[in-house]
Every structure is written in structure tokens, then in C-alpha cells.
Design a protein around this motif. Structure first.
Motif, PDB file in Angstrom:
ATOM      1  N   MET A  63       0.408  -1.390  -0.065  1.00  0.00           N
ATOM      2  CA  MET A  63      -0.014  -0.207  -0.311  1.00  0.00           C
ATOM      3  C   MET A  63       0.650   1.129  -0.167  1.00  0.00           C
ATOM      4  O   MET A  63       0.435   2.644  -0.501  1.00  0.00           O
ATOM      5  CB  MET A  63      -0.857   0.197   1.024  1.00  0.00           C
ATOM      6  CG  MET A  63      -1.917   0.923   1.262  1.00  0.00           C
ATOM      7  SD  MET A  63      -2.014   1.988   3.027  1.00  0.00           S
ATOM      8  CE  MET A  63      -1.199   2.453   3.249  1.00  0.00           C
ATOM      9  N   ALA A  64       1.620   1.377   1.017  1.00  0.00           N
ATOM     10  CA  ALA A  64       2.902   2.676   1.242  1.00  0.00           C
ATOM     11  C   ALA A  64       3.390   2.329  -0.531  1.00  0.00           C
ATOM     12  O   ALA A  64       4.205   4.069  -0.715  1.00  0.00           O
ATOM     13  CB  ALA A  64       3.509   2.356   2.088  1.00  0.00           C
ATOM     14  N   ARG A 123       3.166   6.139  -2.961  1.00  0.00           N
ATOM     15  CA  ARG A 123       4.443   7.032  -2.676  1.00  0.00           C
ATOM     16  C   ARG A 123       4.196   7.495  -4.866  1.00  0.00           C
ATOM     17  O   ARG A 123       3.887   7.920  -5.484  1.00  0.00           O
ATOM     18  CB  ARG A 123       5.188   6.315  -2.206  1.00  0.00           C
ATOM     19  CG  ARG A 123       5.969   6.549  -1.309  1.00  0.00           C
ATOM     20  CD  ARG A 123       7.020   6.014  -0.726  1.00  0.00           C
ATOM     21  NE  ARG A 123       7.553   4.956  -0.764  1.00  0.00           N
ATOM     22  CZ  ARG A 123       7.591   3.804   0.160  1.00  0.00           C
ATOM     23  NH1 ARG A 123       6.827   4.233   0.621  1.00  0.00           N
ATOM     24  NH2 ARG A 123       7.634   2.631  -0.494  1.00  0.00           N
ATOM     25  N   ALA A 124       4.443   6.070  -5.464  1.00  0.00           N
ATOM     26  CA  ALA A 124       3.424   6.163  -6.838  1.00  0.00           C
ATOM     27  C   ALA A 124       2.743   6.950  -7.370  1.00  0.00           C
ATOM     28  O   ALA A 124       2.474   7.848  -7.945  1.00  0.00           O
ATOM     29  CB  ALA A 124       3.749   4.637  -7.870  1.00  0.00           C
ATOM     30  N   LEU A 125       1.481   6.826  -6.510  1.00  0.00           N
ATOM     31  CA  LEU A 125       0.783   7.821  -7.435  1.00  0.00           C
ATOM     32  C   LEU A 125       0.984   9.180  -7.356  1.00  0.00           C
ATOM     33  O   LEU A 125       0.677   9.872  -7.493  1.00  0.00           O
ATOM     34  CB  LEU A 125      -1.027   7.559  -6.645  1.00  0.00           C
ATOM     35  CG  LEU A 125      -1.289   5.692  -7.286  1.00  0.00           C
ATOM     36  CD1 LEU A 125      -2.836   5.537  -6.111  1.00  0.00           C
ATOM     37  CD2 LEU A 125      -1.543   5.869  -7.931  1.00  0.00           C
ATOM     38  N   HIS A 126       1.317   9.710  -5.734  1.00  0.00           N
ATOM     39  CA  HIS A 126       2.238  10.899  -5.084  1.00  0.00           C
ATOM     40  C   HIS A 126       3.055  11.383  -5.807  1.00  0.00           C
ATOM     41  O   HIS A 126       2.791  12.150  -7.034  1.00  0.00           O
ATOM     42  CB  HIS A 126       2.554  10.946  -3.571  1.00  0.00           C
ATOM     43  CG  HIS A 126       2.844  12.232  -3.168  1.00  0.00           C
ATOM     44  ND1 HIS A 126       2.290  12.987  -2.992  1.00  0.00           N
ATOM     45  CD2 HIS A 126       3.949  12.547  -3.522  1.00  0.00           C
ATOM     46  CE1 HIS A 126       2.356  14.358  -2.518  1.00  0.00           C
ATOM     47  NE2 HIS A 126       3.701  13.680  -2.880  1.00  0.00           N
ATOM     48  N   ARG A 140      -7.260   0.252  -7.176  1.00  0.00           N
ATOM     49  CA  ARG A 140      -6.463  -0.750  -5.770  1.00  0.00           C
ATOM     50  C   ARG A 140      -5.828   0.135  -5.206  1.00  0.00           C
ATOM     51  O   ARG A 140      -6.032  -0.653  -4.128  1.00  0.00           O
ATOM     52  CB  ARG A 140      -5.088  -1.231  -7.557  1.00  0.00           C
ATOM     53  CG  ARG A 140      -4.122  -2.425  -6.505  1.00  0.00           C
ATOM     54  CD  ARG A 140      -3.217  -2.613  -7.454  1.00  0.00           C
ATOM     55  NE  ARG A 140      -2.407  -3.345  -7.186  1.00  0.00           N
ATOM     56  CZ  ARG A 140      -0.319  -2.921  -7.102  1.00  0.00           C
ATOM     57  NH1 ARG A 140      -0.977  -1.955  -7.887  1.00  0.00           N
ATOM     58  NH2 ARG A 140       0.343  -3.961  -6.517  1.00  0.00           N
ATOM     59  N   PHE A 141      -5.145   1.179  -4.755  1.00  0.00           N
ATOM     60  CA  PHE A 141      -4.871   1.664  -3.843  1.00  0.00           C
ATOM     61  C   PHE A 141      -6.009   1.662  -2.909  1.00  0.00           C
ATOM     62  O   PHE A 141      -5.643   1.532  -1.157  1.00  0.00           O
ATOM     63  CB  PHE A 141      -4.386   2.968  -4.207  1.00  0.00           C
ATOM     64  CG  PHE A 141      -3.599   3.910  -2.370  1.00  0.00           C
ATOM     65  CD1 PHE A 141      -2.905   4.004  -1.661  1.00  0.00           C
ATOM     66  CD2 PHE A 141      -4.621   4.843  -2.194  1.00  0.00           C
ATOM     67  CE1 PHE A 141      -2.200   3.978  -0.783  1.00  0.00           C
ATOM     68  CE2 PHE A 141      -4.255   5.019  -0.919  1.00  0.00           C
ATOM     69  CZ  PHE A 141      -3.322   4.903  -0.372  1.00  0.00           C
ATOM     70  N   ASN A 142      -6.807   2.438  -2.746  1.00  0.00           N
ATOM     71  CA  ASN A 142      -8.231   2.207  -2.319  1.00  0.00           C
ATOM     72  C   ASN A 142      -8.325   0.831  -1.653  1.00  0.00           C
ATOM     73  O   ASN A 142      -8.549   0.496   0.156  1.00  0.00           O
ATOM     74  CB  ASN A 142      -9.347   2.836  -2.635  1.00  0.00           C
ATOM     75  CG  ASN A 142      -9.216   4.021  -3.033  1.00  0.00           C
ATOM     76  OD1 ASN A 142      -8.536   4.694  -2.352  1.00  0.00           O
ATOM     77  ND2 ASN A 142     -10.217   4.714  -3.956  1.00  0.00           N
TER      78      ASN A 142
END
Length: 135
Positions: A47-48, A52-55, A71-73
Motif C-alpha cells: 500500500m505504501a 508513493r507511486a501515485l503521489h 487498487r490503492f483504496n
């Protein structure tokens, strides 16, 4: 250590109080439980890493896809419902809160040349909106 013998003994005294404190002991136990649980660590790490990739994508003015967000949610929901991960996150808050309090009191004492009162150390929230500290 460059502190005087008196300061060194008080630091040791503080450390003894920290390791004897029930809340600190419990927080450490929760953190150790998390670190011993490979499945929980793997889920949290996944998840982390995705977070980070989405950020990074957003930082580079790229929009995450609906699939990435979903996927993140999903990972975030699984982490929040995992008692080992929740315990670890609570433990992190407790331990970092204690460290921040110690640092704040010591810093204020060095800055002002006196021991600050607990009232002086209560955060007033005067940093303004948009600073990221408002919950």
C-alpha cells in the motif's frame, strides 16, 4: 556524549522512565508484533509503495488511472481493517508523540533558559490553514 555528568544522568533517568512507561511498552509491543508479521508488513509495504507511486504521478502532473486509485483504496481498506497494522500505526503515533514532546520541552528549555510550563507547551494551532497539521 558532550553533556555534563548531571545532564547525562538525567538523560538516563528520562530513558529509564520512557522504557518503564506502560503506554510506551505497549506501543513497542505492537510495533514488534507488526515487524514479526510478514503478511501484515507485506500488505502495508504494498500500500505504501503504491501510495508513493501515485503521489509521484500527481507531483509530475500525471493523473492516476481509475484502476490505480481503486487498487490503492482496496489496499488501504485492507490495511485499516488489519488489527496488526492498525496497532502498528497507533504505536507509531504514540512513540512519535512522546519523542516530539521530549524534543519540544528540551528545545524550549535550551531556547528560553528555563523549564517551560506544560501550558506553554500546548500547541495553540496558530500555524494557519494549509500547513498540513489540521485533522
Amino acid at each position: 556524549m558532550t553533556a555534563s555528568p548531571l545532564i547525562q544522568s538525567k538523560i538516563i533517568e528520562l530513558c529509564e522512565a520512557l522504557v518503564a512507561d506502560g503506554d510506551v511498552k505497549n506501543a513497542r509491543l505492537q510495533a514488534e508484533t507488526f515487524l514479526a508479521d510478514d503478511a501484515a508488513m507485506s500488505l502495508y509495504r504494498e500500500m505504501a509503495t503504491l501510495g508513493r507511486a501515485l503521489h509521484q504521478k500527481q507531483h509530475h502532473d500525471e493523473e492516476p488511472t481509475a484502476e490505480e486509485i481503486s487498487r490503492f483504496n482496496g489496499l488501504q481498506d485492507r490495511c485499516e481493517s488489519n488489527p496488526v497494522i492498525s496497532g502498528f500505526l497507533g504505536a507509531q503515533n504514540i512513540l512519535s508523540g512522546v519523542a516530539e514532546a521530549v524534543n519540544a520541552f528540551v528545545g524550549k528549555s535550551l531556547e528560553s533558559g528555563r523549564v517551560p510550563s506544560p501550558e506553554e507547551m500546548v500547541k495553540k494551532g496558530g500555524c494557519g490553514e494549509g500547513c498540513g497539521c489540521h485533522h
